[in-house]
Scaffold this active site. Structure first.
Site, PDB file in Angstrom:
ATOM      1  N   HIS A   9       0.846  -1.259  -0.076  1.00  0.00           N
ATOM      2  CA  HIS A   9       0.117  -0.035   0.024  1.00  0.00           C
ATOM      3  C   HIS A   9       1.047   1.225   0.014  1.00  0.00           C
ATOM      4  CE1 HIS A   9      -3.779  -2.258   1.045  1.00  0.00           C
ATOM      5  NE2 HIS A   9      -2.727  -3.108   1.731  1.00  0.00           N
TER       6      HIS A   9
ATOM      7  N   SER B 175      17.959  18.042 -17.137  1.00  0.00           N
ATOM      8  CA  SER B 175      17.240  19.196 -17.239  1.00  0.00           C
ATOM      9  C   SER B 175      17.761  20.177 -18.045  1.00  0.00           C
ATOM     10  CB  SER B 175      17.052  19.655 -16.009  1.00  0.00           C
ATOM     11  OG  SER B 175      16.335  20.865 -15.760  1.00  0.00           O
ATOM     12  N   SER B 176      17.208  21.022 -18.766  1.00  0.00           N
ATOM     13  CA  SER B 176      17.698  22.282 -19.658  1.00  0.00           C
ATOM     14  C   SER B 176      18.063  23.418 -18.687  1.00  0.00           C
ATOM     15  CB  SER B 176      16.787  22.531 -20.688  1.00  0.00           C
ATOM     16  OG  SER B 176      15.411  23.073 -20.174  1.00  0.00           O
TER      17      SER B 176
ATOM     18  N   LYS C 171      20.835  17.539 -12.609  1.00  0.00           N
ATOM     19  CA  LYS C 171      19.795  16.865 -12.551  1.00  0.00           C
ATOM     20  C   LYS C 171      19.945  15.429 -13.597  1.00  0.00           C
ATOM     21  CE  LYS C 171      14.891  16.932 -12.160  1.00  0.00           C
ATOM     22  NZ  LYS C 171      14.261  15.952 -12.714  1.00  0.00           N
TER      23      LYS C 171
ATOM     24  N   GLU D 144      11.938   5.678 -18.649  1.00  0.00           N
ATOM     25  CA  GLU D 144      10.823   6.462 -18.773  1.00  0.00           C
ATOM     26  C   GLU D 144      10.638   6.131 -20.247  1.00  0.00           C
ATOM     27  OE1 GLU D 144      11.599  10.256 -16.281  1.00  0.00           O
ATOM     28  OE2 GLU D 144      12.600  10.154 -18.133  1.00  0.00           O
TER      29      GLU D 144
END
Length: 461
Positions: free
Chosen positions: A186, A315-316, A321, A328
């Site tokens: 859960h 990340s741009s 990051k 994905e």
């Protein structure tokens, strides 16, 4: 562009002068500028294998003579070696049942054979696309057979990709068999388990899906080639279904055999069964990918129990990051594969009377699902799973922060008292191991050993 003029039952039409295909293919190119995607390579090969096998099976008295057989077989061999593949040009969305692709193959093979015999392209003598290359055949039986042969060619690649990923999970599971971590049910803290058990379960699930996919192979080897039009066997040479199946078995090294000739062009059930099993694999991969992304979340504000190898900046705008991009990507592929299965299902039920005319798009959807999953799984395995790092200190911290460890005390002090310790841990923030020691129930070291044993063996002495 230079053209030659060819003629068919509808009249004259321009064909590019240097094209090895002919008038019916040229008409299809003009009629169907839909997706911009040509036919699948395995499908091209499968359809040419059918023409090869048919020429050998038809080489009988009063049917196809040896010289024409040899010319057709030689042309097919050149295509199967990789020549002329750019001449298969009909869009994947085309005339129902795949008549356009069938004629594309017939025309290319006929022109290659005739030129080899010293004749010109577009003259179709002595080898005619319909009379000789297509002898005893119809779009009705060659296209569903070619789809089956194409997916049989793709099956080993797909199952090997599944095994490749399962083996990577097994390797991590073996390495981390004693790495204790908090189980979660859960999405809440639960009893202790191990990274080894968690990842071994992923491997097991994938192998179960692989076996289910492999189990479809036997039915896919049953073909209806020889049914000609509407499964009647019209205009076929003596014993043609058995002979052509035997030749295809040699060409493909698969146990191909003639089946119910009418049913195999009415029903796409076997292909839908395969598609359904591929969808099941995609569902498992989606679940596993989501787990890995959760386990790798953070690195400081998420779970952070594992680290996936960085393969590109994430990340741009945010320096440093890094995102779990390989899983994905695998998620996105799986969602698309589920959509392809839905399309296959709709097209499977769309067959009417003696023929399912949705075969070109049905085959394309199935081919894409198999290729995409194969490539996506291999990429995710090689670029992420093989370099995955388990953050053991993080796992240790989480397991001892979990109030779920109070469950281990049930056999000794009972559920009610164990629940009190759990509440005390939750309220005070102290680890269960410290509270146990303070209550003189057992030492911290003894409690740690109990946790390891419970996590590894699932038993408490």
């Amino acid at each position: 562009m230079a053209y030659r003029i060819e003629k068919d039952s509808l009249g004259e039409f321009k064909v590019p002068q240097d094209a090895w295909y002919g008038i019916q293919t040229a008409r299809a190119v003009e009629n169907f500028p839909i997706s911009g995607r040509g036919p699948d390579r395995d499908f091209i090969r499968a359809h040419v294998q059918i023409k090869y096998a048919a020429a050998i099976a038809n080489c009988q008295p009063d049917w196809l003579d040896e010289s024409k057989r040899d010319a057709i077989v030689s042309a097919c061999e050149r295509i199967l070696k990789g020549e002329f593949l750019d001449q298969f040009v009909v869009d994947r969305f085309q005339a129902g049942a795949g008549t356009s692709h069938n004629m594309n193959s017939n025309e290319v093979i006929a022109n290659i054979a005739n030129v080899a015999l010293g004749e010109e392209r577009g003259k179709y003598s002595p080898i005619n696309p319909n009379d000789h290359v297509n002898m005893g055949q119809s779009t009705n039986d060659t296209i569903p057979t070619a789809i089956r042969l194409a997916v049989l060619a793709k099956l080993p690649r797909l199952t090997q990709a599944v095994e490749h990923m399962a083996a990577a999970f097994d390797e991590i599971a073996l390495r981390e068999q004693d790495t204790v971590k908090s189980g979660r049910t859960h999405l809440q803290d639960a009893v202790p388990t191990t990274i080894g058990r968690e990842f071994a379960a992923y491997a097991w699930s994938l192998r179960r899906a692989k076996q289910n996919i492999a189990d479809t192979r036997r039915q896919l080897c049953d073909i209806g080639l020889g049914g000609s039009a509407a499964g009647t066997g019209l205009n076929t040479s003596p014993h043609y279904p058995e002979k052509v199946a035997a030749e295809l078995a040699k060409l493909t090294n698969e146990p191909i055999q003639a089946s119910n000739l009418a049913a195999q062009m009415q029903s796409m059930l076997d292909l839908q069964t395969l598609s359904g099993q591929i969808r099941s694999l995609a569902l498992e991969l989606t679940r596993i990918s989501n787990d890995l992304r959760l386990l790798a979340s953070g690195p400081r504000t998420g779970l952070g129990e594992i680290t996936l190898p960085p393969v590109q900046p994430g990340s741009s705008i945010m320096p440093g990051k890094v995102n779990p991009v390989m899983f994905e990507m695998l998620n996105q592929v799986c969602y698309q594969v589920m959509g392809q299965d839905a399309a296959v299902a709709y097209m499977t039920q769309a067959g009417q009377l003696e023929l399912n005319v949705m075969m070109p798009a049905l085959g394309s959807a199935l081919f894409d699902a198999m290729d995409w999953l194969t490539n996506a799984m291999n990429a995710a395995t090689d670029k992420n799973l093989k370099g995955l790092i388990v953050n053991r200190d993080r796992c240790f911290t989480f397991i001892h922060d979990s109030v779920g460890l109070a469950t281990l005390l049930n056999p000794q002090i009972g559920y009610t008292k164990a629940a009190e310790i759990a509440k005390e841990s939750e309220k005070s923030g102290k680890p269960v191991r410290d509270i146990v020691a303070e209550h003189n129930l057992m030492s911290r070291e003894a409690f740690d050993a109990l946790v390891l044993k419970a996590a590894r063996d699932g038993k408490i002495d």
